[in-house]
Design a protein around this motif. Structure first.
Motif, PDB file in Angstrom:
ATOM      1  N   THR A 141     -47.130 -10.271-116.326  1.00 41.82           N
ATOM      2  CA  THR A 141     -46.039 -10.556-115.905  1.00 41.82           C
ATOM      3  C   THR A 141     -45.210  -9.343-115.296  1.00 41.82           C
TER       4      THR A 141
ATOM      5  N   ASP B 181     -41.872  -8.498-113.442  1.00 40.62           N
ATOM      6  CA  ASP B 181     -40.406  -8.792-113.497  1.00 40.62           C
ATOM      7  C   ASP B 181     -39.670  -7.695-112.859  1.00 40.62           C
TER       8      ASP B 181
ATOM      9  N   ARG C 243     -37.529 -11.179-108.406  1.00 41.19           N
ATOM     10  CA  ARG C 243     -38.773 -11.418-108.046  1.00 41.19           C
ATOM     11  C   ARG C 243     -39.824 -11.197-109.414  1.00 41.19           C
TER      12      ARG C 243
ATOM     13  N   VAL D 208     -43.729 -12.124-110.788  1.00 39.44           N
ATOM     14  CA  VAL D 208     -44.880 -12.779-110.663  1.00 39.44           C
ATOM     15  C   VAL D 208     -45.623 -12.955-112.005  1.00 39.44           C
ATOM     16  N   ASP D 209     -46.118 -14.052-112.421  1.00 39.62           N
ATOM     17  CA  ASP D 209     -46.892 -14.171-113.530  1.00 39.62           C
ATOM     18  C   ASP D 209     -48.594 -14.590-113.141  1.00 39.62           C
TER      19      ASP D 209
ATOM     20  N   LEU E 197     -51.481 -18.966-111.054  1.00 44.03           N
ATOM     21  CA  LEU E 197     -50.362 -17.942-110.423  1.00 44.03           C
ATOM     22  C   LEU E 197     -49.191 -18.529-110.388  1.00 44.03           C
TER      23      LEU E 197
ATOM     24  N   TYR F  42     -44.950 -17.483-109.011  1.00 48.69           N
ATOM     25  CA  TYR F  42     -44.174 -16.609-108.156  1.00 48.69           C
ATOM     26  C   TYR F  42     -42.905 -17.231-108.131  1.00 48.69           C
ATOM     27  N   ARG F  43     -41.913 -16.164-108.214  1.00 51.40           N
ATOM     28  CA  ARG F  43     -40.237 -16.617-108.149  1.00 51.40           C
ATOM     29  C   ARG F  43     -39.792 -15.477-107.238  1.00 51.40           C
ATOM     30  N   GLN F  44     -38.491 -15.922-106.375  1.00 51.46           N
ATOM     31  CA  GLN F  44     -38.068 -15.191-105.705  1.00 51.46           C
ATOM     32  C   GLN F  44     -36.630 -15.762-105.020  1.00 51.46           C
TER      33      GLN F  44
ATOM     34  N   HIS G  84     -39.709 -21.508-106.171  1.00 48.12           N
ATOM     35  CA  HIS G  84     -40.621 -21.116-107.269  1.00 48.12           C
ATOM     36  C   HIS G  84     -42.252 -21.515-106.737  1.00 48.12           C
TER      37      HIS G  84
ATOM     38  N   ASN H 110     -46.391 -21.937-107.342  1.00 44.99           N
ATOM     39  CA  ASN H 110     -47.478 -22.016-108.433  1.00 44.99           C
ATOM     40  C   ASN H 110     -48.764 -22.366-108.012  1.00 44.99           C
TER      41      ASN H 110
END
Length: 675
Positions: free
Chosen positions: A159, A161, A165, A167-168, A214, A216-218, A226, A228
């Motif tokens: 992750t 962080d 933003r 990203v996992d 995957l 992702y958030r921003q 979000h 995915n």
């Protein structure tokens, strides 16, 4: 049914009046917040173990077989949002989150907060720590089974962080063994009990899985986006061997292979539209391509079954939530396009065998409108009223050409009364409408069972009215929950006979009305008050009684697949001074019965004991030793096969299959980094 509905509404109205009369000022209508200190005494390894400790809360997985978004979601949120995908279960997702990443968990009650409850009375919201750095975990596992079988697993998660933003990344590869199959016998007996065939039988089953995800958030345009994605390759296998001992030595070999490739992507966007309004938009796409090849060979002949399908689903959903005082109103719409292209074939001794309705293509266009209003009637009473209206159009082509349009209203009303901070009483009345399983439209053959089923194009979804009462009592870190419900079912989907070209086949169809009663109890009990520091006992039980009219015999019976009783007890003992946590669980025996045209099948899984011990030398390392099915319990299948349609035919034979996978042990090693 209208009388039933009126009775339920009168009960809700009466309860609401009584609750309002008994209400006193000052009760908390919201849910509690559990910070990290609440979990320190139990040393949980991941978010799943933390959620499982919440008083009065039981994790409910969403039904991923449901098409569309409504009804597919479970009752756990992560940072206020449900997972957008359907492939991974809630348990799988929560077990990936290390306990160190969880800042707190909020328990949300219906009618007290601005969340889409999706029909649940309680939600758990897992709030993650914003670390502002790279963190993750690497995990390796090996499990050893009897007969040389093993199940390795390796996974890694990272992750990144950056506060705004995130990203996992997650990847895993593993082999799993189905511990309800294995090695044993598969014998047949005549009606008088004399043996017809005695067989030493083996059917070990499992799957190999490779998966990557995957998330992702921003921030975006004043809101949050979000994204995915998931790719999964799953290959199931079963190796089957008959060693016939009586009446004459013989051998039969078989195999089952199935490959399923899943691709999934989705996005979610939420944005506040002023202080009182929230907008949420969800979109997703999922496709699953499946190929299954079953083979069976003996000295007398051979058979091959070939099943291929391509399924897809595209969803778009938008909702607007408005708050005014203690009232929350949500309204929105959802649209989905679903498809299935299925082609099944059976070849015996080199000659094709005609399967009824074996080549079918199904397309569904579905839309749903929904609205919900929830809020506090007074400091002790919360109410939720909602309604959904679903419309769909199904088109079938191939061996069957049919177009069908469906439309349903699905109302819901719930009242919650909290006379004191440690107890809650809830009443619910709702209407649910099931979804048609596209696979039921397609004919198929099972070489293992020696059966052929027909597809049924003229299916209708079943529907039910549910009336439910739940009592929840909390005491410190423990709780006791009791629920009773009754369901009145129309157009029950079960097994029935169909005649095609003069031949009777099993098929899934509507068999009329039915009724189901359910009793459910759950206990979470820390034993510190009894001097057993660090010991927590949990117990869960569900009992069902259902009645339907058998379309083959006309007799009253239970609904196919209903488990009369499910029960499990478990305990954990945490010893922080030793950095040790150990425990176990015992799942009581359960029996499932299925009713077909010429067969009654009963599957009984005997009680099973599992134990584990977990050692945390420091905050980064975890070693977990486990032993499962330590009772070496059997999975027993009994099939009563008749000479023709049940009720009008004599018993041809009884088949008894008893399989054991054996005890198995394993070791899991986890290493966390960053965070």
């Amino acid at each position: 049914m209208s009388r039933t509905i009126r009775i339920g509404l009168l009960l809700l109205a009466g309860f609401g009046a009584a609750a309002a009369a008994a209400a006193q000022e000052g009760a908390d209508t919201g849910g509690p917040v559990y910070d990290r200190s609440f979990f320190d005494r139990t040393q949980p390894s991941n978010a799943y173990e933390m959620v499982a400790l919440l008083p009065g809360f039981t994790i409910v997985e969403g039904d991923t077989d449901v098409r569309g978004y409504s009804g597919a979601a479970g009752n756990v949120l992560i940072d206020g949002q449900r997972p957008s995908g359907k492939t991974d279960t809630l348990a799988t997702i929560l077990k990936r989150i290390p306990a160190a990443r969880v800042g707190r968990i909020e328990l949300i009650r219906a009618g007290t907060a601005s969340y889409d409850m999706q029909g649940y009375a309680l939600l758990a919201n897992v709030i993650l720590v914003k670390a502002g750095r790279i963190s993750g975990r690497i995990e390796a596992e090996q499990a050893l089974y009897r007969h040389g079988l093993h199940a390795p697993r390796i996974s890694a998660q990272a992750t990144l962080d950056r506060h705004d933003r995130v990203v996992d990344l997650f990847a895993t590869a593993y082999r799993e063994i189905d511990d309800e199959h294995g090695f044993g016998i598969r014998n047949r007996f005549a009606a008088d009990g004399s043996p017809l065939r005695l067989v030493d039988y083996a059917q070990p089953e499992g799957a190999r899985v490779v998966q990557a995800t995957l998330a992702y958030r921003q921030p975006l345009l004043g809101g949050t986006l979000h994204i995915n994605a998931l790719v999964q390759d799953k290959r199931k296998f079963a190796d089957i061997a008959y060693a016939v001992r009586f009446p004459a030595p013989d051998t039969i070999d078989g195999s089952e292979r199935e490959t399923a490739r899943t691709y999934e992507s989705g996005l979610r966007y939420e944005r506040a539209l002023g202080p009182a309004n929230d907008l949420e938009v969800v979109g997703s796409y999922r496709s699953v391509a499946t190929l299954g090849i079953d083979r069976e060979a003996s000295a007398s002949g051979n058979s091959v079954s070939d099943e291929r399908s391509d399924a897809s689903e595209a969803i778009l959903r938008a909702s607007l939530r408005h708050r005014r005082g203690g009232l929350t109103i949500e309204a929105g719409a959802e649209g989905a396009i679903n498809g299935l292209d299925s082609r099944n074939a059976l070849v015996e001794d080199g000659e094709p065998v005609v399967l009824p309705h074996a080549d079918v293509r199904v397309t569904e266009r579905r839309a749903e409108l929904f609205a919900t209003a929830s809020g506090a009637l007074n400091p002790h009473v919360n109410a939720e009223l909602g309604v959904r209206y679903e419309m769909s159009r199904l088109s079938q082509t191939g061996d069957v050409n049919l177009v069908k349009s469906l439309a349903f209203w699905k109302p819901r009303a719930r009242l919650s009364w909290t006379p004191a901070a440690d107890r809650t009483l809830r009443l619910l009345i709702e209407r649910e409408v099931g979804q048609l399983d596209f696979g039921d439209f397609v004919g198929a053959a099972s070489l293992t069972n020696g059966t052929v089923s027909a597809g049924n194009a003229d299916l209708e979804p079943d529907s039910l009215w549910r009336l439910e009462a739940t009592y929840e009592r909390r005491f410190g870190a423990g709780s006791f929950t009791l629920a009773v419900r009754r369901e009145w079912i129309s157009n029950l989907v079960d097994q029935l006979p169909v005649v095609i070209d003069g031949t009777v086949f099993d098929a899934v169809g509507n068999i009329g009305s039915a009724r189901r009663d359910i009793f459910e109890a759950s206990l979470k009990w820390p034993l510190e008050g009894l001097g057993a520091k660090g010991v927590v006992v949990t117990a869960d039980m569900m009992a069902r009684r259902s009645r339907a009219t058998d379309p083959t015999t006309g007799a009253r019976r239970s609904i196919s697949g209903d488990l009369p009783v499910e029960a499990k007890v478990a305990f954990t003992h945490d010893i922080p001074a030793w950095k040790l946590r150990w425990g176990g669980s015992y799942a009581f025996a359960r029996t499932e019965t299925g009713f077909k045209v010429e067969e009654v099948e009963r599957d009984r899984l005997a009680g099973r004991l599992d134990l584990f011990a977990e050692y945390h030398p420091d905050a980064r390392w975890t070693f977990r030793l486990f032993g499962k099915n330590l009772t070496d319990s059997a999975a027993t299948r009994t099939r009563d096969i008749y000479t023709g349609v049940r009720g009008d035919s004599a018993l041809r034979y009884r088949e008894l299959r008893v399989l054991r996978s054996g005890r198995y042990v394993g070791l899991t090693v986890q290493r966390s980094f960053g965070g």
